[in-house]
Design an enzyme around this catalytic site. Structure first.
Site, PDB file in Angstrom:
ATOM      1  N   GLY A 138       0.268  -5.153   0.888  1.00  0.00           N
ATOM      2  CA  GLY A 138      -0.821  -5.117  -0.092  1.00  0.00           C
ATOM      3  C   GLY A 138      -0.416  -5.766  -1.405  1.00  0.00           C
ATOM      4  O   GLY A 138      -1.258  -6.320  -2.119  1.00  0.00           O
ATOM      5  N   GLU A 145       2.795  -5.431   7.706  1.00  0.00           N
ATOM      6  CA  GLU A 145       1.872  -4.472   8.337  1.00  0.00           C
ATOM      7  C   GLU A 145       2.060  -4.348   9.839  1.00  0.00           C
ATOM      8  O   GLU A 145       1.889  -3.278  10.422  1.00  0.00           O
ATOM      9  CB  GLU A 145       0.416  -4.854   8.037  1.00  0.00           C
ATOM     10  CG  GLU A 145      -0.038  -4.616   6.608  1.00  0.00           C
ATOM     11  CD  GLU A 145       0.391  -5.688   5.624  1.00  0.00           C
ATOM     12  OE1 GLU A 145       1.169  -6.587   5.999  1.00  0.00           O
ATOM     13  OE2 GLU A 145      -0.039  -5.626   4.464  1.00  0.00           O
ATOM     14  N   ALA A 187       0.842  -1.202   0.000  1.00  0.00           N
ATOM     15  CA  ALA A 187       0.000   0.000   0.000  1.00  0.00           C
ATOM     16  C   ALA A 187       0.878   1.253   0.000  1.00  0.00           C
ATOM     17  O   ALA A 187       2.054   1.196   0.340  1.00  0.00           O
ATOM     18  CB  ALA A 187      -0.890  -0.004   1.233  1.00  0.00           C
TER      19      ALA A 187
END
Ligand code: NAD
Length: 703
Positions: free
Chosen positions: A103, A126, A62
């Site tokens: 992501g 993450e 991301a």
């Protein structure tokens, strides 16, 4: 710009991400990717799709800059994109080279097939930002590699070699070369299978096979609770995995989203994201002309082979840069070289270094006793005694012996870098490089910019810090620079609270509970109480410190310098670093309180923590006002890397903002009203008052 490149290879569409440098999945790429997928789905001339990266990488995940903003949710969001991908009627193959992280990996997990180069790495990092994989990762990965493996991958957060998963359904193929060819071949074969009536393989349709799900998750939870105490993300990851495994894939996705949002809005992830950006921002130098070119550093000299000099030398040897180590006498020089060898031999014993590397590093070290032997180096770092007269001698000699164009640096912790620069006829080449002890271990480096330091010298120091794996923060010249100037305020508050009635043990316990690696008294015992005592004596003598720290001075007069003398604020037993409360210290404190004749009071832990932390914050704000630090986040980096401030609280300035600056100023005023308070110090810095009244944060944004 669509951020994707669409081409075809026979009847296979090849969609390549075009979002350099790491194909982060920001809004524009997501939008372009969805449009490309729809085009492939509708095109009768296309049977299947290959998704691939560019610049030798698939996708690093991301776009972190979007986190916490509406841009992140702007459709198609990553979860939506992944559902669309998974729902395609034509097979989609992810062709993974370089990195598929976060992501990026979640996107690949939503494809029907995955092919990877053997050199590629995958991971879900993450957790490092206090989050969980929020685009289906907690649901798809367990279905592909099993519950235990998936939890381990998500809790580790590290990039892992694809070879580790070669036998799982995570990869259909792992290839040495011709990634695109293999992926296109797989897409064709899969399309043929679909035409013959076979369903497309989808991670969501896989059954989770785990007979001991509850026991396994409970075990993981217990381990995570001890390993990640203050961090909520690991537990949330386990919860999301268990939920989806017990209920259904779709229920799991919803739970994953709920937990993701909870973490994203929580204080820990906010702090960790702040730290992520703070570390990157620290290397930026405001006002640096863009054309500034760093000088090349091929040879380094270190003056003084004591505690710091040897540690500093090791940094360069590790980076493959030859070092000449200069001392006044042969004995001290031999001792220094032996110390460096000892460090490497310790690493050899622990298996962190092999004999060949040890020899190669020691070969780069050249002990010398005369200045002409270092005349041609590119950088000199002085680490001699902390006395201006000694520094003066060294810098005057350097000025006459070292080649023009070389950088002359000082590792002083308290002396005026501008005065040191003025001992030379080339102050533009003089800079402070303040390493922290142990210099070969601590990652922080304060780069002290003198009034006359030239931009290219500063740029060189910043570039060099990366080479020797340090995080550099720029500081202006002042007593103690950023870190120590603030810590003096913090220590003074700790001492003041002892005067008022708290014990060193209570103070240490309170801030350690807050999250500091070590309270001020245990830290003093570790670093050596004599260091502060020497500084105080100098300041008593020159009049810059008028209030005597009676108790701290007495502790030193008794020779209680800390762990190295077996006694300090605490007692120590031989070979044991445990701090035991000391009756001698209690006696010293008692006597001093009686002599001062002030009434004692009970101080609660909250007041202890607030007075210590806000003492840092108020001085930090003054440092910002004086432009000693470039930005508040730099101060946070200094405290996180150099002083054991709890990372999950984001550093003192971020922590202050999380409490609101209005509240911080209000507490400071309350401290100013306490009996015997240093009212001048507790006057909130003008910057804090101003920002609090404008509801703004230190970085200029809305609070
Ligand atoms: P140290 O006493 O361990 O080492 C100093 C060394 O310098 C000694 O080996 C001494 O023989 C040598 N020396 C003295 N005069 C010299 C000269 N004229 N030429 C060559 N060598 C000379 O001290 P240290 O703790 O390594 O501190 C060195 C510097 O680093 C000081 O300025 C100190 O303030 C700074 N510093 C220390 C720390 C720390 O925690 N110790 C942290 C940051 C910065």
């Amino acid at each position: 710009m669509t951020k994707v490149d669409y081409s075809s290879r026979g009847r296979i569409a090849v969609i390549a991400f075009q979002s350099p440098p790491v194909n982060s999945l920001g809004f524009a790429l997501r939008q372009g990717l969805l449009a490309a997928l729809e085009r492939a789905e509708q095109d009768p001339a296309i049977d299947g799709v290959v998704l691939t990266g560019s610049n030798a990488t698939f996708s690093a995940g991301a776009d972190i800059r979007e986190f916490g903003s509406t841009e992140m949710l702007r459709g198609p969001s990553l979860p939506t994109l992944n559902s669309c991908l998974e729902g395609m009627s034509k097979p989609v193959v992810a062709a993974i080279e370089g990195m598929a992280l976060g992501g990026g990996l979640e996107l690949a997990l939503s494809c029907h097939h995955r092919v990877a180069l053997t050199s590629a790495k995958v991971g879900l990092p993450e957790v490092k930002l206090g989050l969980l994989p929020g685009a289906g990762g907690t649901q798809r990965l367990p279905r592909l590699i099993g519950i235990e493996g998936a939890i381990n991958v998500m809790l580790a957060g590290e990039p892992l070699a694809v070879g580790l998963f070669a036998k799982s359904p995570l990869f259909d193929q792992v290839v040495e070369s011709d990634l695109l060819g293999a992926a296109a071949g797989l897409a064709e074969a899969s399309a043929a299978a679909v035409k013959s009536g076979k369903p497309l393989p989808r991670a969501r349709d896989l059954r989770v096979r785990e007979p001991d799900l509850q026991a396994l998750c409970q075990f993981a939870r217990n381990t995570a609770k001890t390993a990640f105490k203050e961090y909520p993300a690991p537990l949330a990851i386990i919860d999301a995995v268990q939920f989806g495994a017990e209920k259904s894939f779709d229920a799991g996705l919803l739970e994953e989203r709920r937990l993701f949002e909870q973490l994203m809005n929580g204080s820990v992830s906010k702090a960790l994201r702040h730290v992520f950006f703070a570390e990157r921002a620290a290397s930026r130098i405001d006002g640096m002309p863009t054309e500034t070119k760093a000088r090349e550093i091929r040879q380094v000299a270190v003056i003084g082979a004591g505690t710091m000099g040897t540690g500093i030398a090791i940094n360069f040897l590790n980076a493959g840069i030859p070092v000449r180590l200069l001392e006044v006498g042969k004995e001290a020089l031999d001792r220094g070289v032996a110390r460096i060898r000892e460090v490497y031999e310790g690493q050899l014993k622990k298996g962190k270094l092999d004999a060949a590397k040890l020899a190669a590093r020691m070969d780069l070290l050249k002990p010398v006793l005369e200045y002409p032997a270092i005349a041609d180096v590119d950088l000199v770092i002085e680490a001699v005694f902390e006395e201006m007269s000694v520094k003066e001698k060294v810098f005057r000699t350097l000025d006459t012996t070292i080649r023009q164009g070389a950088i002359l640096a000082t590792n002083t912790s308290t002396l005026d870098v501008d005065r040191i620069a003025a001992f030379t006829a080339r102050p533009q080449d003089v800079i402070g490089l303040h390493f922290f002890s142990p210099a070969n271990v601590m990652r922080l480096l304060e780069v002290v910019r003198g009034a006359k330091t030239s931009p290219d010298v500063l740029a060189t120091a910043m570039a060099l810090s990366k080479k020797i794996k340090k995080t550099a923060v720029v500081s202006g010249v002042c007593d103690g620079f950023i870190g120590n100037r603030m810590i003096h305020r913090y220590s003074a508050q700790a001492m003041q609270m002892v005067d008022e009635g708290a014990s060193p043990e209570q103070i240490d316990r309170a801030v350690e509970k807050f999250g500091f690696a070590m309270g001020p008294f245990r830290m003093g015992d570790l670093a050596g109480n004599d260091i502060g005592w020497l500084i105080r004596k100098r300041k008593y003598a020159d009049g810059s410190l008028t209030e005597r720290q009676v108790i701290a001075d007495k502790i030193c007069e008794l020779g209680r310098f800390g762990q190295k003398t077996g006694a300090g604020w605490y007692d120590y037993k031989k070979g044991d670093r445990t701090a035991y409360p000391s009756t001698v210290v209690a006696g010293v404190i008692d006597e001093a309180r009686k002599a001062a004749g002030r009434p004692l009071r009970k101080i609660d832990d909250r007041e202890i923590v607030d007075r210590l932390v806000f003492a840092l914050v108020n001085e930090g704000a003054r440092i910002l006002e004086e432009k000693i630090a470039q930005r508040a986040s730099d101060i946070d980096v200094v405290y996180l890397m150099g002083y054991g401030f709890p990372v999950w609280r984001g550093g003192p300035m971020h922590y202050a903002e999380s409490q609101t600056l209005y509240e911080v100023a209000r507490r400071m005023r309350a401290f100013a009203a306490l009996p015997g308070a240093d009212t001048k110090f507790w006057q909130p810095a003008a910057l804090i008052e101003k920002l609090a009244s404008e509801v703004r944060s230190f970085n200029g944004g809305a609070a």
